[in-house]
Design a protein around this motif. Sequence first.
Motif, PDB file in Angstrom:
ATOM      1  N   HIS A 106       1.684   0.725   3.635  1.00 18.25           N
ATOM      2  CA  HIS A 106       3.102   0.904   3.360  1.00 18.25           C
ATOM      3  C   HIS A 106       3.671   1.940   4.331  1.00 18.25           C
ATOM      4  CE1 HIS A 106       6.876   1.319   1.249  1.00 18.25           C
ATOM      5  NE2 HIS A 106       6.509   0.372   0.400  1.00 18.25           N
ATOM      6  N   LYS A 107       4.849   1.640   4.880  1.00 18.56           N
ATOM      7  CA  LYS A 107       5.461   2.551   5.850  1.00 18.56           C
ATOM      8  C   LYS A 107       5.704   3.940   5.265  1.00 18.56           C
ATOM      9  CE  LYS A 107       7.837  -1.047   8.512  1.00 18.56           C
ATOM     10  NZ  LYS A 107       9.158  -1.632   8.900  1.00 18.56           N
ATOM     11  N   ASN A 108       5.942   3.994   3.955  1.00 22.29           N
ATOM     12  CA  ASN A 108       6.220   5.279   3.315  1.00 22.29           C
ATOM     13  C   ASN A 108       5.000   5.893   2.651  1.00 22.29           C
ATOM     14  OD1 ASN A 108       9.005   5.164   3.963  1.00 22.29           O
ATOM     15  ND2 ASN A 108       9.345   3.781   2.253  1.00 22.29           N
ATOM     16  N   ARG A 109       3.850   5.262   2.817  1.00 19.90           N
ATOM     17  CA  ARG A 109       2.622   5.762   2.195  1.00 19.90           C
ATOM     18  C   ARG A 109       2.099   6.978   2.958  1.00 19.90           C
ATOM     19  NH1 ARG A 109      -0.521   5.755  -2.277  1.00 19.90           N
ATOM     20  NH2 ARG A 109      -0.472   3.489  -2.511  1.00 19.90           N
ATOM     21  N   TYR A 162       2.186  -0.212  -3.827  1.00 21.20           N
ATOM     22  CA  TYR A 162       1.455   1.061  -3.876  1.00 21.20           C
ATOM     23  C   TYR A 162       0.204   0.987  -4.750  1.00 21.20           C
ATOM     24  CZ  TYR A 162       5.564   3.087  -1.659  1.00 21.20           C
ATOM     25  OH  TYR A 162       6.593   3.356  -0.781  1.00 21.20           O
ATOM     26  N   GLU A 163      -0.296  -0.204  -5.006  1.00 23.24           N
ATOM     27  CA  GLU A 163      -1.543  -0.345  -5.750  1.00 23.24           C
ATOM     28  C   GLU A 163      -2.746  -0.160  -4.833  1.00 23.24           C
ATOM     29  OE1 GLU A 163      -1.608  -3.758  -8.518  1.00 23.24           O
ATOM     30  OE2 GLU A 163       0.465  -4.078  -7.884  1.00 23.24           O
ATOM     31  N   LEU A 164      -2.566  -0.396  -3.539  1.00 23.34           N
ATOM     32  CA  LEU A 164      -3.623  -0.225  -2.547  1.00 23.34           C
ATOM     33  C   LEU A 164      -3.140   0.713  -1.446  1.00 23.34           C
ATOM     34  CD1 LEU A 164      -4.733  -3.957  -2.122  1.00 23.34           C
ATOM     35  CD2 LEU A 164      -5.993  -2.165  -3.343  1.00 23.34           C
ATOM     36  N   ASP A 165      -4.055   1.548  -0.951  1.00 20.45           N
ATOM     37  CA  ASP A 165      -3.716   2.428   0.164  1.00 20.45           C
ATOM     38  C   ASP A 165      -3.676   1.662   1.470  1.00 20.45           C
ATOM     39  OD1 ASP A 165      -3.772   4.790  -1.482  1.00 20.45           O
ATOM     40  OD2 ASP A 165      -5.956   4.663  -1.450  1.00 20.45           O
ATOM     41  N   ALA A 193       7.299   9.826  -4.681  1.00 19.69           N
ATOM     42  CA  ALA A 193       6.488  10.236  -5.828  1.00 19.69           C
ATOM     43  C   ALA A 193       5.027   9.866  -5.623  1.00 19.69           C
ATOM     44  CB  ALA A 193       7.031   9.575  -7.096  1.00 19.69           C
ATOM     45  N   SER A 194       4.772   8.671  -5.105  1.00 18.46           N
ATOM     46  CA  SER A 194       3.406   8.219  -4.865  1.00 18.46           C
ATOM     47  C   SER A 194       2.697   9.127  -3.867  1.00 18.46           C
ATOM     48  CB  SER A 194       3.423   6.775  -4.357  1.00 18.46           C
ATOM     49  OG  SER A 194       2.119   6.299  -4.121  1.00 18.46           O
ATOM     50  N   SER A 195       3.395   9.483  -2.796  1.00 18.76           N
ATOM     51  CA  SER A 195       2.812  10.372  -1.789  1.00 18.76           C
ATOM     52  C   SER A 195       2.548  11.757  -2.356  1.00 18.76           C
ATOM     53  CB  SER A 195       3.738  10.466  -0.567  1.00 18.76           C
ATOM     54  OG  SER A 195       3.852   9.221   0.077  1.00 18.76           O
ATOM     55  N   HIS A 247       6.352  -8.442   5.828  1.00 22.83           N
ATOM     56  CA  HIS A 247       6.994  -7.650   4.780  1.00 22.83           C
ATOM     57  C   HIS A 247       7.726  -6.473   5.411  1.00 22.83           C
ATOM     58  CE1 HIS A 247       7.656  -5.392   1.130  1.00 22.83           C
ATOM     59  NE2 HIS A 247       7.152  -6.384   0.408  1.00 22.83           N
ATOM     60  N   PRO A 248       9.009  -6.289   5.115  1.00 25.32           N
ATOM     61  CA  PRO A 248       9.796  -5.238   5.783  1.00 25.32           C
ATOM     62  C   PRO A 248       9.339  -3.824   5.470  1.00 25.32           C
ATOM     63  CG  PRO A 248      11.032  -6.200   3.964  1.00 25.32           C
ATOM     64  CD  PRO A 248       9.820  -7.056   4.154  1.00 25.32           C
ATOM     65  N   GLU A 249       8.612  -3.622   4.358  1.00 27.64           N
ATOM     66  CA  GLU A 249       8.200  -2.275   3.978  1.00 27.64           C
ATOM     67  C   GLU A 249       6.784  -1.934   4.434  1.00 27.64           C
ATOM     68  OE1 GLU A 249       8.706  -1.918  -0.212  1.00 27.64           O
ATOM     69  OE2 GLU A 249      10.867  -2.232  -0.155  1.00 27.64           O
ATOM     70  N   LEU A 250       6.113  -2.883   5.093  1.00 26.35           N
ATOM     71  CA  LEU A 250       4.726  -2.665   5.484  1.00 26.35           C
ATOM     72  C   LEU A 250       4.579  -2.497   6.988  1.00 26.35           C
ATOM     73  CD1 LEU A 250       2.819  -5.195   3.191  1.00 26.35           C
ATOM     74  CD2 LEU A 250       3.501  -2.835   2.723  1.00 26.35           C
TER      75      LEU A 250
END
Length: 336
Positions: A297-300, A163-166, A94-96, A176-179
Amino acid sequence: MSILFSASIFVKLIIHILHIYITDMRYTLRQLEIFVAIARTGNVSRAAEEVALSQSAASTALAELERQFDCQLFDRNGKLLKLNALGKTLLPVASSLLTQAGEIQQLLEGKSALGDLNVGATLTIGNYLAIMIISEFMQNHLDCHIALQVKNTQAILQQVAGYELDLGLIEGSCHHPELQAETWIEDELAVFCAPTHPLAQLESVSLEELLTATWILREQGSGTRETFDQALRHHLPELKIRLELEHTEAIKRAVESGLGIGCISRLALRDAFKRGSLVEIKMPMLDLRRQFMFVWHKNRYQTPAMIAFLDYCRTLTANLKRSDEILLTPTTTLTT
């Protein structure tokens, strides 16, 4: 044979594709915007303020989104909402999508700018590099707007993960596992004191003399403190820590006034060493090196602004070995 579209035909084509795509959707971008805001804040009231809606309107929008798909996106505990498994899966998508929707809007409005970029920098980078880098970058991209937040490493990592920062520019490690983390340039801390301090008069200082000194250090959670603690990990209980401060300038002032000795980045000490207002205590037995890093973020979804900014930072330091070799233009140092 190539076909060249005029700008008006291209825009009409995009509008047509969007119409086909959106009319088949059972959700709206506004619903996703509200969902992302609630996911970030964990609270409907704060999210409503963020998206300029009443609390009831935001709550209704979320409820309608969940009703349409017969699902729940949050675990509810009173007024607190915590993402469940489905919500965690939806958030990066959703963020993307919202980011890309913003790019489409700019295109349809005839804007060719890179767009907005939210950057977080840890205090050393934020105070002594980020303002200069952002200033020069924006001079080359006049229509790009960059918002900068300066906090310690753990705070920046949390905001990137939420997801507060790009993008984050950090001076500590990232587990962090998601970064996603990428090394940028090496940085090194230096132990220092006032010219009038007893250690400043010594040609060589032993580890034992350091352990009897009084220290002024950065706070726990900062990348600087993490590097310092790692270098002295076998002697931490023996250290005499008088003050823990959040800002490098405050540490420099405290050391200059004779309250103790400190340890921060050479980048932050470069001008003071040149003036002679602070003196380095040579400590070759300590490994005080670290890496400045980019994190995202890996999903960003990587926007054109994010890609261009990263490329600019990499180019700026391409032939340098250490952060204090970067030539700075005159800027105002952050002290808050």
